[in-house]
Design an enzyme around this catalytic site. Structure first.
Site, PDB file in Angstrom:
ATOM      1  NE  ARG A 142       2.317  -9.958  -0.574  1.00  0.00           N
ATOM      2  CZ  ARG A 142       2.587  -8.694  -0.905  1.00  0.00           C
ATOM      3  NH1 ARG A 142       2.030  -7.703  -0.275  1.00  0.00           N
ATOM      4  NH2 ARG A 142       3.421  -8.446  -1.878  1.00  0.00           N
TER       5      ARG A 142
ATOM      6  NE  ARG B 224       8.482  -1.165  -7.752  1.00  0.00           N
ATOM      7  CZ  ARG B 224       7.631  -2.035  -7.221  1.00  0.00           C
ATOM      8  NH1 ARG B 224       6.402  -1.660  -6.954  1.00  0.00           N
ATOM      9  NH2 ARG B 224       7.999  -3.268  -6.984  1.00  0.00           N
TER      10      ARG B 224
ATOM     11  NE  ARG C  77       8.330  -8.486  -5.113  1.00  0.00           N
ATOM     12  CZ  ARG C  77       8.483  -7.369  -5.822  1.00  0.00           C
ATOM     13  NH1 ARG C  77       9.618  -7.107  -6.429  1.00  0.00           N
ATOM     14  NH2 ARG C  77       7.501  -6.520  -5.918  1.00  0.00           N
TER      15      ARG C  77
ATOM     16  NE  ARG D 105       9.766  -2.590  -3.722  1.00  0.00           N
ATOM     17  CZ  ARG D 105       8.504  -2.977  -3.697  1.00  0.00           C
ATOM     18  NH1 ARG D 105       7.531  -2.070  -3.780  1.00  0.00           N
ATOM     19  NH2 ARG D 105       8.185  -4.243  -3.581  1.00  0.00           N
TER      20      ARG D 105
ATOM     21  CE  LYS E  80      -0.427  -5.241  -4.851  1.00  0.00           C
ATOM     22  NZ  LYS E  80       0.555  -5.709  -5.874  1.00  0.00           N
TER      23      LYS E  80
HETATM   24  P1  AP5 Z   1       3.317  -0.295  -8.395  1.00  0.00           P
HETATM   25  O1  AP5 Z   1       2.143   0.601  -8.267  1.00  0.00           O
HETATM   26  O2  AP5 Z   1       4.497  -0.012  -7.540  1.00  0.00           O
HETATM   27  O3  AP5 Z   1       2.861  -1.843  -8.285  1.00  0.00           O
HETATM   28  P2  AP5 Z   1       2.372  -2.677  -7.057  1.00  0.00           P
HETATM   29  O4  AP5 Z   1       1.224  -3.495  -7.513  1.00  0.00           O
HETATM   30  O5  AP5 Z   1       2.165  -1.811  -5.861  1.00  0.00           O
HETATM   31  O6  AP5 Z   1       3.640  -3.625  -6.893  1.00  0.00           O
HETATM   32  P3  AP5 Z   1       4.531  -3.997  -5.662  1.00  0.00           P
HETATM   33  O7  AP5 Z   1       5.756  -4.661  -6.259  1.00  0.00           O
HETATM   34  O8  AP5 Z   1       4.787  -2.845  -4.730  1.00  0.00           O
HETATM   35  O9  AP5 Z   1       3.685  -5.042  -4.954  1.00  0.00           O
HETATM   36  P4  AP5 Z   1       4.162  -6.170  -4.130  1.00  0.00           P
HETATM   37  O10 AP5 Z   1       2.876  -6.664  -3.688  1.00  0.00           O
HETATM   38  O11 AP5 Z   1       5.048  -7.173  -4.714  1.00  0.00           O
HETATM   39  O12 AP5 Z   1       5.170  -5.487  -3.073  1.00  0.00           O
HETATM   40  P5  AP5 Z   1       4.936  -4.924  -1.606  1.00  0.00           P
HETATM   41  O13 AP5 Z   1       5.668  -3.672  -1.478  1.00  0.00           O
HETATM   42  O14 AP5 Z   1       3.499  -4.991  -1.256  1.00  0.00           O
HETATM   43  O15 AP5 Z   1       3.754  -0.269  -9.938  1.00  0.00           O
HETATM   44  C1  AP5 Z   1       4.848  -1.032 -10.408  1.00  0.00           C
HETATM   45  C2  AP5 Z   1       5.512  -0.297 -11.576  1.00  0.00           C
HETATM   46  O16 AP5 Z   1       4.581  -0.225 -12.663  1.00  0.00           O
HETATM   47  C3  AP5 Z   1       5.918   1.159 -11.253  1.00  0.00           C
HETATM   48  O17 AP5 Z   1       7.103   1.429 -11.924  1.00  0.00           O
HETATM   49  C4  AP5 Z   1       4.784   1.994 -11.862  1.00  0.00           C
HETATM   50  O18 AP5 Z   1       5.217   3.252 -12.254  1.00  0.00           O
HETATM   51  C5  AP5 Z   1       4.381   1.130 -13.059  1.00  0.00           C
HETATM   52  N1  AP5 Z   1       2.985   1.270 -13.427  1.00  0.00           N
HETATM   53  C6  AP5 Z   1       1.905   1.326 -12.581  1.00  0.00           C
HETATM   54  N2  AP5 Z   1       0.773   1.423 -13.297  1.00  0.00           N
HETATM   55  C7  AP5 Z   1       1.151   1.411 -14.618  1.00  0.00           C
HETATM   56  C8  AP5 Z   1       0.428   1.480 -15.845  1.00  0.00           C
HETATM   57  N3  AP5 Z   1      -0.907   1.554 -15.876  1.00  0.00           N
HETATM   58  N4  AP5 Z   1       1.119   1.437 -16.992  1.00  0.00           N
HETATM   59  C9  AP5 Z   1       2.475   1.341 -16.985  1.00  0.00           C
HETATM   60  N5  AP5 Z   1       3.223   1.276 -15.857  1.00  0.00           N
HETATM   61  C10 AP5 Z   1       2.553   1.321 -14.689  1.00  0.00           C
HETATM   62  O19 AP5 Z   1       5.635  -6.097  -0.731  1.00  0.00           O
HETATM   63  C11 AP5 Z   1       7.038  -6.237  -0.681  1.00  0.00           C
HETATM   64  C12 AP5 Z   1       7.385  -7.397   0.241  1.00  0.00           C
HETATM   65  O20 AP5 Z   1       6.902  -7.151   1.577  1.00  0.00           O
HETATM   66  C13 AP5 Z   1       6.769  -8.750  -0.123  1.00  0.00           C
HETATM   67  O21 AP5 Z   1       7.528  -9.435  -1.112  1.00  0.00           O
HETATM   68  C14 AP5 Z   1       6.771  -9.467   1.228  1.00  0.00           C
HETATM   69  O22 AP5 Z   1       8.053  -9.950   1.548  1.00  0.00           O
HETATM   70  C15 AP5 Z   1       6.430  -8.338   2.191  1.00  0.00           C
HETATM   71  N6  AP5 Z   1       4.980  -8.198   2.438  1.00  0.00           N
HETATM   72  C16 AP5 Z   1       4.201  -7.124   2.136  1.00  0.00           C
HETATM   73  N7  AP5 Z   1       2.940  -7.332   2.505  1.00  0.00           N
HETATM   74  C17 AP5 Z   1       2.893  -8.559   3.050  1.00  0.00           C
HETATM   75  C18 AP5 Z   1       1.845  -9.348   3.590  1.00  0.00           C
HETATM   76  N8  AP5 Z   1       0.563  -8.901   3.637  1.00  0.00           N
HETATM   77  N9  AP5 Z   1       2.140 -10.595   4.045  1.00  0.00           N
HETATM   78  C19 AP5 Z   1       3.418 -11.063   4.021  1.00  0.00           C
HETATM   79  N10 AP5 Z   1       4.455 -10.369   3.508  1.00  0.00           N
HETATM   80  C20 AP5 Z   1       4.198  -9.126   3.014  1.00  0.00           C
END
Ligand code: AP5
Length: 226
Positions: free
Chosen positions: A98, A137, A181, A170, A23
């Site tokens: 979420r 990542r 997660r 991270r 994403k």
């Molecule tokens: P990446 O693009 O970073 O993936 P992502 O879907 O953004 O994954 P995240 O882990 O950031 O999402 P998340 O929802 O768990 O974490 P967030 O930061 O929102 O890609 C991942 C990897 O894959 C990278 O290495 C990339 O290079 C690779 N990649 C991408 N596309 C590819 C492809 N096509 N082929 C191969 N490789 C590829 O949240 C973190 C924490 O914050 C949560 O756990 C929670 O505690 C809190 N939080 C955030 N938002 C909320 C909310 N709305 N409510 C409550 N808590 C929240």
């Protein structure tokens, strides 16, 4: 009343999918092409945590353990962010909503602002790919560029191609936190796929394949529906 259409209401796009689906990578690649602000709640929490703000303190133990930050904290932060000037034309929400409560609160906010119904892009990825993407990542400390040591490596190991910034892993990309997660996603966030599908707002994108292939698919959806 002035002639002609009034100002176009803000476009709301939601990137929905499990941790590691891509994403953030795709939001960085496509948001600005459509004049949309990129709102990543995860990035916002990490920023607050690094600055030791009150909000960072409130979020810390949840982010570190892989749990979800309480809805009230998230909703206040996102509400403020959406009202910023750079969101006037529209925004991509990456990692929000979420929970069902967040989705309902967002619907209310969009209605109150006379925004369009959101377009929800669901990133569909095979489960076994998620672990590889998350453990591999690496993120740039300076500009936030996202790499993957297996599939999208930087030209120089440990350094960002754009600005030479140091790449870091991270803390919540450790396997035990990843498991939590993923389990939070299944319990709290996956039900939103049906929630948005039933409302006719969801478009599923195949998020397997290379980053460029997925970008092309996302651009097609955004271009078709814009
Ligand atoms: P990446 O693009 O970073 O993936 P992502 O879907 O953004 O994954 P995240 O882990 O950031 O999402 P998340 O929802 O768990 O974490 P967030 O930061 O929102 O890609 C991942 C990897 O894959 C990278 O290495 C990339 O290079 C690779 N990649 C991408 N596309 C590819 C492809 N096509 N082929 C191969 N490789 C590829 O949240 C973190 C924490 O914050 C949560 O756990 C929670 O505690 C809190 N939080 C955030 N938002 C909320 C909310 N709305 N409510 C409550 N808590 C929240």
């Amino acid at each position: 009343m002035p002639d002609g259409p009034g100002p176009r209401s803000a476009r709301a796009v939601i990137f929905l999918g499990p941790p590691g689906a891509g994403k953030g990578t795709q939001a960085k690649a496509v948001a600005s092409r459509f004049g949309l602000a990129h709102i990543s709640t995860g990035d916002m929490f990490r920023d607050h945590m690094s600055r030791n703000t009150l909000l960072g303190e409130q979020a810390k133990r949840f982010v570190q353990s892989g749990g979800l930050v309480p809805d009230e904290v998230v909703l206040g932060m996102v509400g403020d962010r959406i009202s910023q000037p750079d969101c006037q034309a529209g925004f991509v929400l990456d990692g929000f909503p979420r929970t069902r409560r967040q989705a309902e609160a967002l619907a209310e906010t969009l209605r109150a602002r006379s925004c369009e119904q959101p377009l929800v892009i669901y990133f569909a990825v095979d489960a076994d790919q998620l672990l590889r993407r998350l453990t591999g990542r690496r993120t740039c400390k300076v500009g936030g560029e996202i790499y993957n040591i297996y599939d999208l490596p930087p030209k120089v190991p440990g350094r960002c191609d754009n600005d030479g910034g140091e790449l870091f892993q991270r803390p919540d990309d450790r396997e035990e936190v990843i498991r939590e997660r993923l389990s939070q996603y299944e319990a709290q966030t996956r039900p939103l796929v049906d929630y948005y599908r039933e409302r006719g707002l969801l478009v599923e994108v195949n998020a397997m394949g290379s980053q460029a292939e997925v970008t092309e698919r996302v651009l097609q959806v955004l271009g078709r529906t814009g």
